[in-house]
Design a protein around this motif. Sequence first.
Motif, PDB file in Angstrom:
ATOM      1  N   THR A   1      -1.335  -0.578  -3.093  1.00  0.00           N
ATOM      2  CA  THR A   1      -0.206  -0.502  -1.758  1.00  0.00           C
ATOM      3  C   THR A   1      -0.820  -1.557  -1.063  1.00  0.00           C
ATOM      4  N   GLU A   2       0.101  -2.522  -0.350  1.00  0.00           N
ATOM      5  CA  GLU A   2      -0.324  -3.574   0.558  1.00  0.00           C
ATOM      6  C   GLU A   2      -0.271  -2.934   1.967  1.00  0.00           C
ATOM      7  N   GLY A   3      -0.828  -3.122   2.981  1.00  0.00           N
ATOM      8  CA  GLY A   3      -0.857  -2.642   4.430  1.00  0.00           C
ATOM      9  C   GLY A   3      -2.156  -2.321   4.801  1.00  0.00           C
ATOM     10  N   LYS A   4      -2.077  -2.485   6.061  1.00  0.00           N
ATOM     11  CA  LYS A   4      -3.170  -2.033   7.017  1.00  0.00           C
ATOM     12  C   LYS A   4      -2.979  -0.621   7.399  1.00  0.00           C
ATOM     13  N   VAL A   5      -4.024   0.094   7.424  1.00  0.00           N
ATOM     14  CA  VAL A   5      -3.951   1.664   7.662  1.00  0.00           C
ATOM     15  C   VAL A   5      -3.770   1.884   9.171  1.00  0.00           C
ATOM     16  N   ALA A   6      -3.082   2.444   9.698  1.00  0.00           N
ATOM     17  CA  ALA A   6      -2.341   2.548  11.041  1.00  0.00           C
ATOM     18  C   ALA A   6      -3.043   3.985  11.496  1.00  0.00           C
ATOM     19  N   ARG A   7      -2.782   5.012  10.506  1.00  0.00           N
ATOM     20  CA  ARG A   7      -3.317   6.481  10.810  1.00  0.00           C
ATOM     21  C   ARG A   7      -3.825   7.089   9.700  1.00  0.00           C
ATOM     22  N   VAL A   8      -4.806   7.814  10.179  1.00  0.00           N
ATOM     23  CA  VAL A   8      -5.506   8.708   9.112  1.00  0.00           C
ATOM     24  C   VAL A   8      -5.415  10.085   9.498  1.00  0.00           C
ATOM     25  N   GLU A   9      -4.625  10.850   8.488  1.00  0.00           N
ATOM     26  CA  GLU A   9      -4.352  12.201   8.793  1.00  0.00           C
ATOM     27  C   GLU A   9      -5.319  13.220   8.182  1.00  0.00           C
ATOM     28  N   GLN A  10      -5.787  14.182   8.716  1.00  0.00           N
ATOM     29  CA  GLN A  10      -6.610  15.251   8.406  1.00  0.00           C
ATOM     30  C   GLN A  10      -6.099  16.535   8.341  1.00  0.00           C
ATOM     31  N   ASP A  11      -6.476  17.560   7.454  1.00  0.00           N
ATOM     32  CA  ASP A  11      -6.104  18.979   7.603  1.00  0.00           C
ATOM     33  C   ASP A  11      -6.729  19.527   8.833  1.00  0.00           C
ATOM     34  N   PRO A  12      -5.934  20.121   9.483  1.00  0.00           N
ATOM     35  CA  PRO A  12      -6.385  20.741  10.606  1.00  0.00           C
ATOM     36  C   PRO A  12      -7.587  21.700  10.707  1.00  0.00           C
ATOM     37  N   GLU A  13      -7.731  22.298   9.638  1.00  0.00           N
ATOM     38  CA  GLU A  13      -8.540  23.572   9.211  1.00  0.00           C
ATOM     39  C   GLU A  13      -9.832  23.015   8.849  1.00  0.00           C
ATOM     40  N   SER A  14      -9.747  22.373   7.734  1.00  0.00           N
ATOM     41  CA  SER A  14     -10.897  21.739   6.977  1.00  0.00           C
ATOM     42  C   SER A  14     -11.633  20.463   7.355  1.00  0.00           C
ATOM     43  N   GLY A  15     -10.736  19.657   8.115  1.00  0.00           N
ATOM     44  CA  GLY A  15     -11.009  18.427   8.411  1.00  0.00           C
ATOM     45  C   GLY A  15     -11.104  17.312   7.318  1.00  0.00           C
ATOM     46  N   CYS A  16     -10.558  17.888   6.062  1.00  0.00           N
ATOM     47  CA  CYS A  16     -10.504  16.754   4.864  1.00  0.00           C
ATOM     48  C   CYS A  16      -9.099  16.014   5.447  1.00  0.00           C
ATOM     49  N   ILE A  17      -9.390  14.531   4.863  1.00  0.00           N
ATOM     50  CA  ILE A  17      -8.425  13.571   4.813  1.00  0.00           C
ATOM     51  C   ILE A  17      -7.329  14.114   3.890  1.00  0.00           C
ATOM     52  N   THR A  18      -6.125  14.055   4.425  1.00  0.00           N
ATOM     53  CA  THR A  18      -4.856  14.333   3.721  1.00  0.00           C
ATOM     54  C   THR A  18      -4.117  13.297   2.992  1.00  0.00           C
ATOM     55  N   ARG A  19      -3.923  12.199   4.089  1.00  0.00           N
ATOM     56  CA  ARG A  19      -3.135  11.091   3.739  1.00  0.00           C
ATOM     57  C   ARG A  19      -3.476   9.897   4.604  1.00  0.00           C
TER      58      ARG A  19
ATOM     59  N   ILE B   1      -4.442   6.922  -9.467  1.00  0.00           N
ATOM     60  CA  ILE B   1      -5.313   6.250  -8.630  1.00  0.00           C
ATOM     61  C   ILE B   1      -4.301   5.310  -7.721  1.00  0.00           C
ATOM     62  N   THR B   2      -4.577   5.288  -6.420  1.00  0.00           N
ATOM     63  CA  THR B   2      -3.826   4.213  -5.387  1.00  0.00           C
ATOM     64  C   THR B   2      -4.835   3.586  -4.884  1.00  0.00           C
ATOM     65  N   LEU B   3      -4.817   2.174  -4.726  1.00  0.00           N
ATOM     66  CA  LEU B   3      -5.734   1.371  -3.891  1.00  0.00           C
ATOM     67  C   LEU B   3      -4.960   0.774  -2.653  1.00  0.00           C
ATOM     68  N   VAL B   4      -5.276   1.008  -1.521  1.00  0.00           N
ATOM     69  CA  VAL B   4      -4.699   0.588  -0.462  1.00  0.00           C
ATOM     70  C   VAL B   4      -5.778  -0.548   0.383  1.00  0.00           C
ATOM     71  N   GLU B   5      -4.836  -2.002   0.332  1.00  0.00           N
ATOM     72  CA  GLU B   5      -5.594  -3.039   0.872  1.00  0.00           C
ATOM     73  C   GLU B   5      -4.784  -3.956   1.542  1.00  0.00           C
ATOM     74  N   SER B   6      -5.218  -4.716   2.466  1.00  0.00           N
ATOM     75  CA  SER B   6      -4.381  -5.648   3.131  1.00  0.00           C
ATOM     76  C   SER B   6      -4.771  -7.005   2.997  1.00  0.00           C
ATOM     77  N   ASP B   7      -3.812  -7.943   2.596  1.00  0.00           N
ATOM     78  CA  ASP B   7      -4.423  -9.208   2.367  1.00  0.00           C
ATOM     79  C   ASP B   7      -4.570  -9.968   3.850  1.00  0.00           C
ATOM     80  N   GLU B   8      -4.373  -9.461   4.944  1.00  0.00           N
ATOM     81  CA  GLU B   8      -4.705  -9.753   6.357  1.00  0.00           C
ATOM     82  C   GLU B   8      -6.254  -9.347   6.643  1.00  0.00           C
ATOM     83  N   ILE B   9      -6.768  -8.715   5.749  1.00  0.00           N
ATOM     84  CA  ILE B   9      -8.379  -8.112   6.212  1.00  0.00           C
ATOM     85  C   ILE B   9      -9.104  -8.862   5.098  1.00  0.00           C
ATOM     86  N   GLY B  10     -10.022  -9.784   5.622  1.00  0.00           N
ATOM     87  CA  GLY B  10     -10.903 -10.362   4.658  1.00  0.00           C
ATOM     88  C   GLY B  10     -11.915  -9.638   4.191  1.00  0.00           C
ATOM     89  N   THR B  11     -12.617 -10.118   3.174  1.00  0.00           N
ATOM     90  CA  THR B  11     -13.917  -9.307   2.552  1.00  0.00           C
ATOM     91  C   THR B  11     -15.093 -10.388   2.810  1.00  0.00           C
TER      92      THR B  11
END
Length: 499
Positions: free
Chosen positions: A183-201, A36-46
Motif C-alpha cells: 500500500t503506497e502512502g504516508k501514515v497520517a494517523r495511527v488508531e489504537q484500541d481505547p482499552e488495551s492501547g493496541c494498534i488497530t489500524r 500481509i500488507t506492507l505500507v510504504e511511501s515513495d516520498e520517504i527515503g531509506t
Amino acid sequence: MGEPGIRNIVILGGGTAGWMTAAALSRALKGSGRTITLVESDEIGTIGVGEATIPTIHWFNRIVGLDEAEFIRETKATYKLGIQFSGWNGDGSAYLHPFGTFGPPGDGVMFLHRLIRARLGGMAAATEDFSLTAQAARAGRFATPVGDPRSLRSTLGYAYHFDAGLYARYLRRHAEALGVVRTEGKVARVEQDPESGCITRLVTERGDPVAGELFIDCSGLRGLLIEQTLGAGFEDWSEWLPCDRAWAAPSPVEGEIIPYTRATAAEAGWRWRIPLQHRTGNGYVFSSRFQDDDAARQSLLDALGEEPIAEPRLIRFLPGKRKRSWVKNVVAIGLSSGFLEPLESTSIHLIQSGIAKLLALFPRHGDDALVAEQFDRVFGQEVLDVRDFLVLHYKMTAGRDEPLWRYCQDMPIPDTLAYRIDQFRASGRLVLSTDELFRDASWFAVMDGQGIRPTDYNPMIETLSEADNRRHVEAVRAAIAQAAAQLPPLPLPADMAKV
C-alpha cells in the motif's frame, strides 16, 4: 486454542528491513490464510547504505528461498571474506578480521590456545597465516566452504557486499509473488484500541485504512509505532560508541575487487570502502562531539581521491537500542529497534535476527505479554553482545592521539566487556555464551589485532610437549599456505554479473 487469532499482519516501512520481513513472513506463513500488507511511501527515503554483510546472510537467503547466482546478479554483489582494520593501532597498522575459523578443521577453539602457547615460547607468526579465509582474501582467491569436516576448505567463510536498495527491490518481487500487498502512502494517523492501547489500524494521508492484529514497525530510526506511538523508551550507548553521524558517497567501480570491507581509522571516526559490481561504497562514520559536519564531509572527499558519482549524504543516528522491541501488538525490526553503528556490518544481521526470533515466537494473538518479554530478553541480549564487540575496537585502539581516540582509550567500558578482556589476558580464554553472534575466531581476531596479548593458555593442550606443539602449529601454517595457493582466483566484476 485453534482459533487463528492473528489474521492480518501489517508491516510499516519498506527498505531492507520491511521487505526482508515481508519476504520471510510470506514464505513462512504460506497457506495459513493470513494476509500481509506492507505500507510504504515513495516520498520517504531509506538509509540504504547497508552494503556489507556477515556470513549469517546465507541463512536468511536460504529460508526466503533465494538462488545465490540470481541474488548476486540482482543485487550487484561481490564476495566478502572479512574486514580489514587499518590505522586502528596507529598510521600504517592493519589487521584482518576474517570469516571462517582459525587452524585446522575441528580444532578451532583449542588451536587458538596452541597458537598462544607457541607464541609465548618465542614463535613469531602473523595471525593471518592460520586462517585459510584470510590467506584467500590477501591473495585474491575464493571458494565456497565444503561440507567435508576433514578438509581445510571447511574452515572457510564468506558473506557479500551488495546494493541494499537492489536487495530490497529483489525481495519485494519475491514477497509480492507470495501474496504480500503493498500500500503506497504516508501514515497520517495511527488508531489504537481505547482499552488495551493496541494498534488497530493505520490510515494513510489519502484516507486508506490498513487494519491488522500484528504490526511490524520497520519505519527506521523514527520508530513511528514502537516509539512515537507506544513509547518503548531508548537506551543511549553513545558514551561507549561515540560516533553518531556518517557521510556516505559512492564512487566509480574499482578495477580490482578487494574481497573484504576496508575500515580505516580517521581523525574523528573511521572510513569504510566497499566494492560492488557497479560502484564503490564509501563513507565516513564520525563523532559530532569531535568534528563538525562540514569538516567531516571534506575529510571524506579528501580521502576519496576521486570525484564521487553522487553528492555525499549525511546520516544522523544515536547509538543504542529500544528498551523494548515488542510492545503490545507491535514488533520493531531493523533501525526502529535501535542502531549501534556499521563497524562490523551487523545492521542487516540484526534485521534477520529479529525476524528469526519473531518466527520462533510467533504469537497466537498480537498482544502477548509473555511472548513479548521473551523476544525482548533474547534479542536484547544479542544486541548487548554485539555492542561489547564494537566497543572493544574503540577502547583498545593504540597509537592514535586525536581527541576522539584519547576519549575512547580513557573511557570506562561495560563490566561485561572488561570481564572478557581480563579473562583473555589471563588465560587466552574467550568467554562467550552459546547464542552469541560473534564466535571465538572473531573475538580472537579483534583482540589480537588490537594488541591484547594473553599471558597463559588452556593447560589441557599440554598433552604435547612445547616443541611438539610448535611443530604442530608450524605444520598447520604450511598446510594453510598450500591450500590457499590451490584456491581459484576471485571472479572479476564482469564475471560476477554472469554467476
